[in-house]
Design an enzyme around this catalytic site. Structure first.
Site, PDB file in Angstrom:
ATOM      1  N   HIS A 109      -6.430  -2.286   9.080  1.00 44.89           N
ATOM      2  CA  HIS A 109      -5.731  -3.562   8.878  1.00 44.89           C
ATOM      3  C   HIS A 109      -5.933  -4.493  10.069  1.00 44.89           C
ATOM      4  O   HIS A 109      -5.157  -4.477  11.020  1.00 44.89           O
ATOM      5  CB  HIS A 109      -4.237  -3.308   8.672  1.00 44.89           C
ATOM      6  CG  HIS A 109      -3.910  -2.705   7.346  1.00 44.89           C
ATOM      7  ND1 HIS A 109      -3.490  -3.448   6.266  1.00 44.89           N
ATOM      8  CD2 HIS A 109      -3.969  -1.426   6.915  1.00 44.89           C
ATOM      9  CE1 HIS A 109      -3.293  -2.647   5.226  1.00 44.89           C
ATOM     10  NE2 HIS A 109      -3.580  -1.420   5.604  1.00 44.89           N
ATOM     11  N   GLY A 138      -4.386  -1.976  -0.761  1.00 45.92           N
ATOM     12  CA  GLY A 138      -3.578  -1.691  -1.939  1.00 45.92           C
ATOM     13  C   GLY A 138      -3.356  -0.203  -2.096  1.00 45.92           C
ATOM     14  O   GLY A 138      -3.980   0.616  -1.415  1.00 45.92           O
ATOM     15  N   CYS A 161      -9.313  -1.860   3.787  1.00 42.98           N
ATOM     16  CA  CYS A 161      -8.520  -0.731   3.288  1.00 42.98           C
ATOM     17  C   CYS A 161      -8.957  -0.346   1.869  1.00 42.98           C
ATOM     18  O   CYS A 161     -10.029   0.189   1.682  1.00 42.98           O
ATOM     19  CB  CYS A 161      -7.038  -1.065   3.382  1.00 42.98           C
ATOM     20  SG  CYS A 161      -6.027   0.362   3.835  1.00 42.98           S
ATOM     21  N   PHE A 162      -8.151  -0.622   0.857  1.00 42.67           N
ATOM     22  CA  PHE A 162      -8.569  -0.336  -0.518  1.00 42.67           C
ATOM     23  C   PHE A 162      -9.866  -1.079  -0.831  1.00 42.67           C
ATOM     24  O   PHE A 162     -10.736  -0.564  -1.548  1.00 42.67           O
ATOM     25  CB  PHE A 162      -7.460  -0.752  -1.482  1.00 42.67           C
ATOM     26  CG  PHE A 162      -7.515  -0.081  -2.833  1.00 42.67           C
ATOM     27  CD1 PHE A 162      -7.361   1.289  -2.962  1.00 42.67           C
ATOM     28  CD2 PHE A 162      -7.701  -0.826  -3.982  1.00 42.67           C
ATOM     29  CE1 PHE A 162      -7.401   1.906  -4.216  1.00 42.67           C
ATOM     30  CE2 PHE A 162      -7.746  -0.226  -5.238  1.00 42.67           C
ATOM     31  CZ  PHE A 162      -7.591   1.143  -5.355  1.00 42.67           C
ATOM     32  N   ASN A 201      -3.277   2.559   7.018  1.00 40.42           N
ATOM     33  CA  ASN A 201      -2.438   3.116   5.959  1.00 40.42           C
ATOM     34  C   ASN A 201      -3.344   3.490   4.796  1.00 40.42           C
ATOM     35  O   ASN A 201      -3.563   2.703   3.884  1.00 40.42           O
ATOM     36  CB  ASN A 201      -1.368   2.127   5.503  1.00 40.42           C
ATOM     37  CG  ASN A 201      -0.612   2.634   4.299  1.00 40.42           C
ATOM     38  OD1 ASN A 201      -0.595   3.836   4.034  1.00 40.42           O
ATOM     39  ND2 ASN A 201       0.019   1.748   3.557  1.00 40.42           N
ATOM     40  N   GLU A 236      -5.324  -7.561  10.288  1.00 36.70           N
ATOM     41  CA  GLU A 236      -4.311  -8.630  10.408  1.00 36.70           C
ATOM     42  C   GLU A 236      -3.216  -8.267  11.396  1.00 36.70           C
ATOM     43  O   GLU A 236      -2.432  -9.124  11.814  1.00 36.70           O
ATOM     44  CB  GLU A 236      -3.711  -8.953   9.034  1.00 36.70           C
ATOM     45  CG  GLU A 236      -2.619  -8.026   8.559  1.00 36.70           C
ATOM     46  CD  GLU A 236      -3.114  -6.664   8.156  1.00 36.70           C
ATOM     47  OE1 GLU A 236      -2.316  -5.713   8.154  1.00 36.70           O
ATOM     48  OE2 GLU A 236      -4.317  -6.534   7.836  1.00 36.70           O
ATOM     49  N   GLN A 245     -12.794   0.960   0.163  1.00 36.51           N
ATOM     50  CA  GLN A 245     -13.077   2.017  -0.803  1.00 36.51           C
ATOM     51  C   GLN A 245     -13.755   1.449  -2.053  1.00 36.51           C
ATOM     52  O   GLN A 245     -14.649   2.079  -2.631  1.00 36.51           O
ATOM     53  CB  GLN A 245     -11.779   2.743  -1.157  1.00 36.51           C
ATOM     54  CG  GLN A 245     -11.150   3.445   0.040  1.00 36.51           C
ATOM     55  CD  GLN A 245      -9.670   3.727  -0.153  1.00 36.51           C
ATOM     56  OE1 GLN A 245      -9.136   3.617  -1.258  1.00 36.51           O
ATOM     57  NE2 GLN A 245      -8.999   4.085   0.923  1.00 36.51           N
ATOM     58  N   GLY A 249      -2.870   3.592  -4.306  1.00 31.13           N
ATOM     59  CA  GLY A 249      -3.461   4.348  -5.401  1.00 31.13           C
ATOM     60  C   GLY A 249      -4.802   4.978  -5.072  1.00 31.13           C
ATOM     61  O   GLY A 249      -5.318   4.885  -3.951  1.00 31.13           O
ATOM     62  N   GLY A 303      -4.785   7.079   2.362  1.00 34.32           N
ATOM     63  CA  GLY A 303      -4.832   8.500   2.070  1.00 34.32           C
ATOM     64  C   GLY A 303      -6.133   8.923   1.417  1.00 34.32           C
ATOM     65  O   GLY A 303      -6.329  10.098   1.136  1.00 34.32           O
ATOM     66  N   PHE A 304      -7.021   7.938   1.152  1.00 32.78           N
ATOM     67  CA  PHE A 304      -8.334   8.201   0.572  1.00 32.78           C
ATOM     68  C   PHE A 304      -9.397   7.626   1.493  1.00 32.78           C
ATOM     69  O   PHE A 304      -9.116   6.742   2.308  1.00 32.78           O
ATOM     70  CB  PHE A 304      -8.454   7.574  -0.820  1.00 32.78           C
ATOM     71  CG  PHE A 304      -7.537   8.178  -1.851  1.00 32.78           C
ATOM     72  CD1 PHE A 304      -7.990   9.184  -2.689  1.00 32.78           C
ATOM     73  CD2 PHE A 304      -6.220   7.743  -1.982  1.00 32.78           C
ATOM     74  CE1 PHE A 304      -7.153   9.750  -3.643  1.00 32.78           C
ATOM     75  CE2 PHE A 304      -5.372   8.306  -2.920  1.00 32.78           C
ATOM     76  CZ  PHE A 304      -5.838   9.315  -3.756  1.00 32.78           C
ATOM     77  N   SER A 326       0.819  -1.220   0.000  1.00 33.07           N
ATOM     78  CA  SER A 326       0.000   0.000   0.000  1.00 33.07           C
ATOM     79  C   SER A 326       0.849   1.264   0.000  1.00 33.07           C
ATOM     80  O   SER A 326       0.341   2.348  -0.309  1.00 33.07           O
ATOM     81  CB  SER A 326      -0.926   0.016   1.222  1.00 33.07           C
ATOM     82  OG  SER A 326      -1.806  -1.078   1.208  1.00 33.07           O
TER      83      SER A 326
END
Length: 381
Positions: A355, A237, A265-266, A307, A357, A269, A239, A309-310, A56
């Site tokens: 996260h 992930g 996380c990703f 972790n 995990e 989103q 981006g 940023g979006f 990520s």
């Protein structure tokens, strides 16, 4: 984006240049060269090896807020993927010697071996305050011969690509499917879509009797259902989720089949977009292992590893109608009220923005894997 040289015998000067013109000076740490990325800060006091190898962090320059980094060196067990993914690394006081029985080499040696350009001796407190006030931004680290044209460094930073609009998951995901077998008796099969998965995530599922088939980010719906999954998982992930058209379409296909679904996380989103919500870029994001999140179904407050940023733009205090039934925000960050989880009320699907995990990080959120198991048990029943 990194250019590096190895084999130095004495530590040269290094310069960190932010896109708004702020400059920090220090000494080279890791490889000597130049590198570019998005400057972000991580508040974790431990777990730097897991941070460095988290996909990520692809195309990001990580500033560690803890002042002393490298004490425990680097071992051969704690990496979360096949390589270091950060574009650059910024520390204040690197450890002068390694002190841990599991260490095989120093952090400095590992960064140099993998060509990761870093800088030490930086006032990371001042740098972190700057990023909190101004927001995450493009940055460059330069050392050795790359300092020759110091007047042109800012222009090079401003020419580097930004994170907004970056489509990166396919760059870090596996190219070939692989299987992580269940530990003990096999109870379920899960298809895990790798958007930048960390190694500990399928391990946590394997501990619960799940055979995990890790699939490339480009996997089709036919690939997913070829493994006859009891559940489908979408990983973390890098981006901008606004670019993730294929994962969103794949998740919608899974939702249409009402297969139990879990995203982190990703993946959170992606679920947000699949349900029709928007996403947006946070000013400086959440990174580290000490972020407070409330599970709204229980009222419990968890200390969690982040972790991102979006974030997902969904209403906090209302149930939303979506093409797949009713949805609600299940978790929220207590620092800034950012959406930290989503849950469908009419189909077996949920996600969180952090996260569970716990690699590295607290274990408060491990119950989420059990919640995924409960969804699969309910569907089977």
């Amino acid at each position: 984006m990194t250019t590096s040289t190895q084999g130095r015998h004495q530590t040269p000067d290094a310069v960190l240049v932010l896109e708004d013109g702020r400059i920090f000076r220090g000494r080279a740490y890791g490889a000597v060269g130049e590198t570019f990325g998005e400057a972000v800060f991580s508040t974790g006091m431990t777990g730097y090896q897991e941070t460095l190898t988290d996909p990520s962090y692809h195309q990001q320059v990580v500033v560690m807020t803890a002042p002393h980094i490298g004490n425990t060196g680097v071992n051969d067990e704690d990496a979360e993927s096949r390589r270091i993914w950060v574009s650059g690394y910024v520390v204040r006081d690197p450890a002068r010697r390694v002190s841990n029985w599991r260490a095989r080499r120093s952090l400095d040696e590992e960064l140099e071996a993998q060509g990761v350009v870093g800088i030490s001796g930086v006032d990371t407190r001042a740098l972190t305050r700057h990023l909190r006030e101004r927001g995450a931004m493009r940055v460059g680290i330069f050392s050795g011969a790359f300092l020759a044209d110091e007047a042109g460094l800012l222009a090079k930073v401003r020419e580097a690509p930004g994170m907004k609009g970056a489509d990166l998951s396919a760059e870090v995901a596996t190219e070939q499917a692989y299987v992580v077998p269940a530990l003990g008796e096999k109870r379920f099969t899960v298809a895990a879509v790798d958007l930048g998965i960390k190694g500990m995530t399928p391990h946590r599922m394997a501990e619960r009797g799940i055979e995990v088939h890790v699939l490339p980010a480009t996997a089709s719906v036919e690939d997913v259902y070829a493994v006859r999954p009891d559940g489908v998982f979408f990983s973390n992930g890098p981006g901008d989720p606004a670019t993730a058209e294929h994962p969103v379409a794949l998740m919608r296909a899974v939702l249409e089949r009402s297969t139990p679904l879990f995203g982190i996380c990703f993946g959170n989103q992606i679920l947000g977009r699949a349900l029709g919500f928007g996403t947006y870029k946070l000013k400086y994001g959440h990174r580290g292992i000490n972020q407070p999140v409330q599970d709204r179904s229980t009222g419990k407050v968890e200390v969690t590893a982040h972790n991102h940023g979006f974030a997902v733009d969904a209403p906090l205090d209302a149930v939303s109608d979506t093409p797949y039934g009713r949805a609600e925000v299940s978790h929220v960050c207590l620092n800034d009220q950012v959406v930290e989880g989503l849950r469908l009320l009419d189909r077996p699907a949920f996600s969180v923005q952090y996260h569970p995990e716990a690699a590295a990080g607290p274990h408060d959120a491990a119950y989420l894997f059990d919640r995924f198991v409960s969804l699969m048990e309910g569907q089977r029943a």
